[in-house]
Design a protein around this motif. Structure first.
Motif, PDB file in Angstrom:
ATOM      1  N   GLU A  56       0.994  -1.187   0.013  1.00  0.00           N
ATOM      2  CA  GLU A  56       0.026   0.102   0.058  1.00  0.00           C
ATOM      3  C   GLU A  56       0.744   1.091   0.072  1.00  0.00           C
ATOM      4  OE1 GLU A  56      -3.720   1.801   2.640  1.00  0.00           O
ATOM      5  OE2 GLU A  56      -2.869  -0.105   3.282  1.00  0.00           O
ATOM      6  N   HIS A  57       2.077   0.979   0.728  1.00  0.00           N
ATOM      7  CA  HIS A  57       3.024   2.296   0.806  1.00  0.00           C
ATOM      8  C   HIS A  57       4.295   1.929   0.341  1.00  0.00           C
ATOM      9  CE1 HIS A  57      -0.161   5.072   2.344  1.00  0.00           C
ATOM     10  NE2 HIS A  57      -0.451   4.125   3.186  1.00  0.00           N
ATOM     11  N   SER A  58       5.051   2.656  -0.229  1.00  0.00           N
ATOM     12  CA  SER A  58       6.439   2.362  -0.767  1.00  0.00           C
ATOM     13  C   SER A  58       7.172   3.608  -1.050  1.00  0.00           C
ATOM     14  CB  SER A  58       6.353   1.256  -2.009  1.00  0.00           C
ATOM     15  OG  SER A  58       5.897   2.141  -3.122  1.00  0.00           O
ATOM     16  N   ALA A  59       8.413   3.402  -1.609  1.00  0.00           N
ATOM     17  CA  ALA A  59       9.254   4.589  -2.334  1.00  0.00           C
ATOM     18  C   ALA A  59       8.267   5.391  -2.864  1.00  0.00           C
ATOM     19  CB  ALA A  59      10.521   4.075  -2.599  1.00  0.00           C
ATOM     20  N   PHE A  60       7.331   4.965  -3.663  1.00  0.00           N
ATOM     21  CA  PHE A  60       6.529   5.704  -4.609  1.00  0.00           C
ATOM     22  C   PHE A  60       5.971   6.956  -3.870  1.00  0.00           C
ATOM     23  CE2 PHE A  60       2.551   6.209  -7.016  1.00  0.00           C
ATOM     24  CZ  PHE A  60       2.950   6.526  -8.373  1.00  0.00           C
ATOM     25  N   ASP A  61       5.490   6.748  -2.749  1.00  0.00           N
ATOM     26  CA  ASP A  61       4.868   7.819  -2.156  1.00  0.00           C
ATOM     27  C   ASP A  61       5.746   9.121  -1.898  1.00  0.00           C
ATOM     28  OD1 ASP A  61       3.571   5.422  -1.368  1.00  0.00           O
ATOM     29  OD2 ASP A  61       2.674   6.190   0.293  1.00  0.00           O
ATOM     30  N   LEU A  62       7.181   8.911  -2.069  1.00  0.00           N
ATOM     31  CA  LEU A  62       7.945   9.941  -1.947  1.00  0.00           C
ATOM     32  C   LEU A  62       7.959  11.017  -3.137  1.00  0.00           C
ATOM     33  CD1 LEU A  62      11.139   8.115  -0.657  1.00  0.00           C
ATOM     34  CD2 LEU A  62       9.813   9.620   1.021  1.00  0.00           C
ATOM     35  N   PHE A  63       7.566  10.287  -4.299  1.00  0.00           N
ATOM     36  CA  PHE A  63       7.374  11.041  -5.393  1.00  0.00           C
ATOM     37  C   PHE A  63       6.126  11.819  -5.807  1.00  0.00           C
ATOM     38  CE2 PHE A  63      10.835   8.242  -5.605  1.00  0.00           C
ATOM     39  CZ  PHE A  63      11.978   9.074  -6.326  1.00  0.00           C
ATOM     40  N   GLN A  64       5.048  12.074  -4.741  1.00  0.00           N
ATOM     41  CA  GLN A  64       3.791  12.296  -5.077  1.00  0.00           C
ATOM     42  C   GLN A  64       3.518  13.771  -4.392  1.00  0.00           C
ATOM     43  OE1 GLN A  64       2.162  10.101  -7.056  1.00  0.00           O
ATOM     44  NE2 GLN A  64       4.167   9.097  -7.001  1.00  0.00           N
ATOM     45  N   HIS A  65       4.677  14.434  -4.166  1.00  0.00           N
ATOM     46  CA  HIS A  65       4.222  15.841  -3.687  1.00  0.00           C
ATOM     47  C   HIS A  65       5.098  17.013  -4.116  1.00  0.00           C
ATOM     48  CE1 HIS A  65       2.366  13.460  -0.037  1.00  0.00           C
ATOM     49  NE2 HIS A  65       3.424  12.592  -0.371  1.00  0.00           N
ATOM     50  N   LYS A  66       5.020  16.816  -5.360  1.00  0.00           N
ATOM     51  CA  LYS A  66       5.693  18.052  -6.353  1.00  0.00           C
ATOM     52  C   LYS A  66       7.036  18.175  -6.107  1.00  0.00           C
ATOM     53  CE  LYS A  66       0.969  19.838  -7.119  1.00  0.00           C
ATOM     54  NZ  LYS A  66       0.009  21.003  -7.013  1.00  0.00           N
ATOM     55  N   GLY A  67       7.880  17.269  -5.740  1.00  0.00           N
ATOM     56  CA  GLY A  67       9.246  17.637  -5.416  1.00  0.00           C
ATOM     57  C   GLY A  67       9.502  17.847  -4.077  1.00  0.00           C
ATOM     58  N   LYS A  68       8.730  17.901  -3.224  1.00  0.00           N
ATOM     59  CA  LYS A  68       9.018  17.982  -1.909  1.00  0.00           C
ATOM     60  C   LYS A  68       8.676  16.755  -1.191  1.00  0.00           C
ATOM     61  CE  LYS A  68       8.992  22.311  -2.540  1.00  0.00           C
ATOM     62  NZ  LYS A  68      10.094  23.163  -2.463  1.00  0.00           N
ATOM     63  N   VAL A  69       9.283  16.604   0.169  1.00  0.00           N
ATOM     64  CA  VAL A  69       9.261  15.360   0.855  1.00  0.00           C
ATOM     65  C   VAL A  69       8.643  15.966   2.241  1.00  0.00           C
ATOM     66  CG1 VAL A  69      10.358  13.456   2.192  1.00  0.00           C
ATOM     67  CG2 VAL A  69      10.939  14.239  -0.249  1.00  0.00           C
ATOM     68  N   PRO A  70       7.333  15.413   2.503  1.00  0.00           N
ATOM     69  CA  PRO A  70       6.737  15.777   3.858  1.00  0.00           C
ATOM     70  C   PRO A  70       7.469  15.363   5.084  1.00  0.00           C
ATOM     71  CG  PRO A  70       5.081  15.273   2.190  1.00  0.00           C
ATOM     72  CD  PRO A  70       6.297  14.822   1.684  1.00  0.00           C
ATOM     73  N   GLU A  71       7.522  16.144   6.037  1.00  0.00           N
ATOM     74  CA  GLU A  71       8.220  16.032   7.138  1.00  0.00           C
ATOM     75  C   GLU A  71       7.760  14.616   7.906  1.00  0.00           C
ATOM     76  OE1 GLU A  71      11.256  16.216  10.056  1.00  0.00           O
ATOM     77  OE2 GLU A  71      11.077  17.658   8.140  1.00  0.00           O
ATOM     78  N   GLY A  72       8.396  13.921   7.969  1.00  0.00           N
ATOM     79  CA  GLY A  72       8.021  12.679   8.869  1.00  0.00           C
ATOM     80  C   GLY A  72       7.527  11.472   7.823  1.00  0.00           C
ATOM     81  N   LEU A  73       7.286  11.490   6.475  1.00  0.00           N
ATOM     82  CA  LEU A  73       6.848  10.538   5.585  1.00  0.00           C
ATOM     83  C   LEU A  73       7.952   9.555   5.320  1.00  0.00           C
ATOM     84  CD1 LEU A  73       5.093   9.500   3.631  1.00  0.00           C
ATOM     85  CD2 LEU A  73       5.956  10.921   1.911  1.00  0.00           C
ATOM     86  N   PRO A  74       9.215   9.685   5.166  1.00  0.00           N
ATOM     87  CA  PRO A  74      10.411   8.693   4.970  1.00  0.00           C
ATOM     88  C   PRO A  74      10.218   7.631   6.128  1.00  0.00           C
ATOM     89  CG  PRO A  74      11.027  10.921   4.590  1.00  0.00           C
ATOM     90  CD  PRO A  74       9.934  11.083   5.237  1.00  0.00           C
ATOM     91  N   ALA A  75      10.412   8.220   7.497  1.00  0.00           N
ATOM     92  CA  ALA A  75      10.359   7.269   8.618  1.00  0.00           C
ATOM     93  C   ALA A  75       9.044   6.270   8.502  1.00  0.00           C
ATOM     94  CB  ALA A  75      10.375   8.089   9.893  1.00  0.00           C
ATOM     95  N   GLN A  76       7.609   6.955   7.930  1.00  0.00           N
ATOM     96  CA  GLN A  76       6.539   6.026   8.059  1.00  0.00           C
ATOM     97  C   GLN A  76       6.523   4.795   7.126  1.00  0.00           C
ATOM     98  OE1 GLN A  76       3.307   8.646   7.285  1.00  0.00           O
ATOM     99  NE2 GLN A  76       4.033  10.086   8.945  1.00  0.00           N
ATOM    100  N   LEU A  77       7.552   5.163   6.060  1.00  0.00           N
ATOM    101  CA  LEU A  77       7.559   4.156   4.774  1.00  0.00           C
ATOM    102  C   LEU A  77       8.361   2.915   5.129  1.00  0.00           C
ATOM    103  CD1 LEU A  77       7.627   6.768   1.775  1.00  0.00           C
ATOM    104  CD2 LEU A  77       5.518   5.525   2.595  1.00  0.00           C
ATOM    105  N   LEU A  78       9.270   2.953   6.181  1.00  0.00           N
ATOM    106  CA  LEU A  78      10.346   1.994   6.478  1.00  0.00           C
ATOM    107  C   LEU A  78       9.583   0.658   6.843  1.00  0.00           C
ATOM    108  CD1 LEU A  78      13.275   3.932   7.742  1.00  0.00           C
ATOM    109  CD2 LEU A  78      12.450   3.590   5.533  1.00  0.00           C
ATOM    110  N   VAL A  79      10.172  -0.472   6.711  1.00  0.00           N
ATOM    111  CA  VAL A  79       9.626  -1.667   7.243  1.00  0.00           C
ATOM    112  C   VAL A  79      10.895  -2.507   7.849  1.00  0.00           C
ATOM    113  CG1 VAL A  79       7.831  -1.927   5.775  1.00  0.00           C
ATOM    114  CG2 VAL A  79       9.601  -2.929   4.864  1.00  0.00           C
TER     115      VAL A  79
END
Length: 260
Positions: A56-79
């Protein structure tokens, strides 16, 4: 944090195996390790038992914010992985759509750099597994990295892929503010075959000191480790393949100042 990209513009040369083997050895030594899957095929993700088609969530999510990376998103994607001390940023097959969706969006080449900036204090080493094609994902990996590990299968056809990869590297380096050192790593070496030996000799003759002084041999235990979802050093710690990766890691750490 030290960031190493493992890349080549040819598939089947041992990129994912190199990421898992080196990452596992680093974690084994007590380092906090992140392995990131930037390949839509998701081989690294599959290695640890996750399905790139169903995540449901992956590295793909990082590229969905118009060049920005929302604070906290990377940590949420790790498994988690089966290896203590190693986390995974998984891939999904949706990554294959990035080239089409991201046309004209500014800042897309720095998404991984911005992602790792948020994780800087959480990990000692990051290893980036790459798609075997030049595009936004590989550009991101090379832009974020401090060292490139370039696996090359010891066969003559692999030489062309290496040539393309080095041309890409030169192009990327022109847009970087600092050089990107690299180590060419001969892989899938079979000393019993003349073709493998000739290819290794040709690599060394052509690229000299840029080629690692040893080679990673063919080792069926790597496949067994993948099927078991384990890093090779956990599955079969004393095989000739794992011993070769230990030697490679030692040399990389010396080159990068990671070992006194």
């Amino acid at each position: 944090m030290r960031v190493w990209a493992v890349a080549n513009q040819k598939g089947g040369v041992g990129k994912t195996t190199s990421v898992v083997a080196l990452g596992g050895l680093l974690a084994e030594s007590g380092k906090r390790v992140l392995v990131a899957d930037l390949d839509p095929h998701g081989s690294l993700t599959s290695w640890f038992g996750y399905d790139p088609d169903r995540l449901e969530h992956s590295a793909f999510d990082l590229f969905q914010h118009k060049g920005k990376v929302p604070e906290g998103l990377p940590a949420q994607l790790l498994v988690e992985t089966s290896c203590k001390g190693m986390s995974l940023l998984p891939a999904s097959t949706a990554l294959a759509t990035l080239e089409r969706k991201m046309v004209g969006v500014e800042g897309m080449g720095l998404i991984i750099s911005r992602t790792l900036a948020q994780l800087w204090d959480d990990f000692d080493y990051v290893l980036l597994d790459n798609t075997p094609s030049l595009g936004v994902l590989m550009v991101n990996a090379l832009a974020a990295s401090q060292r490139l590990v370039l696996p090359v299968q010891t066969e003559f056809l692999a030489m062309k892929g290496l040539e393309r990869m080095l041309n890409t590297l030169q192009m990327i380096m022109r847009s970087r503010n600092n050089p990107l050192p690299y180590t060419i790593v001969p892989t899938l070496f079979d000393r019993r075959t003349q073709a493998s030996t000739q290819s290794l000799n040709a690599l060394r003759k052509t690229y000299g000191d840029d080629v690692w002084r040893f080679a990673i041999p063919v080792d069926t235990k790597f496949r067994d480790a993948s099927e078991a979802g384990l890093v090779p050093s956990m599955h079969s710690p004393d095989t000739h393949g794992v011993r070769a990766y230990r030697r490679l890691l030692d040399d990389l750490l010396i080159q990068t100042g990671g070992r006194e």
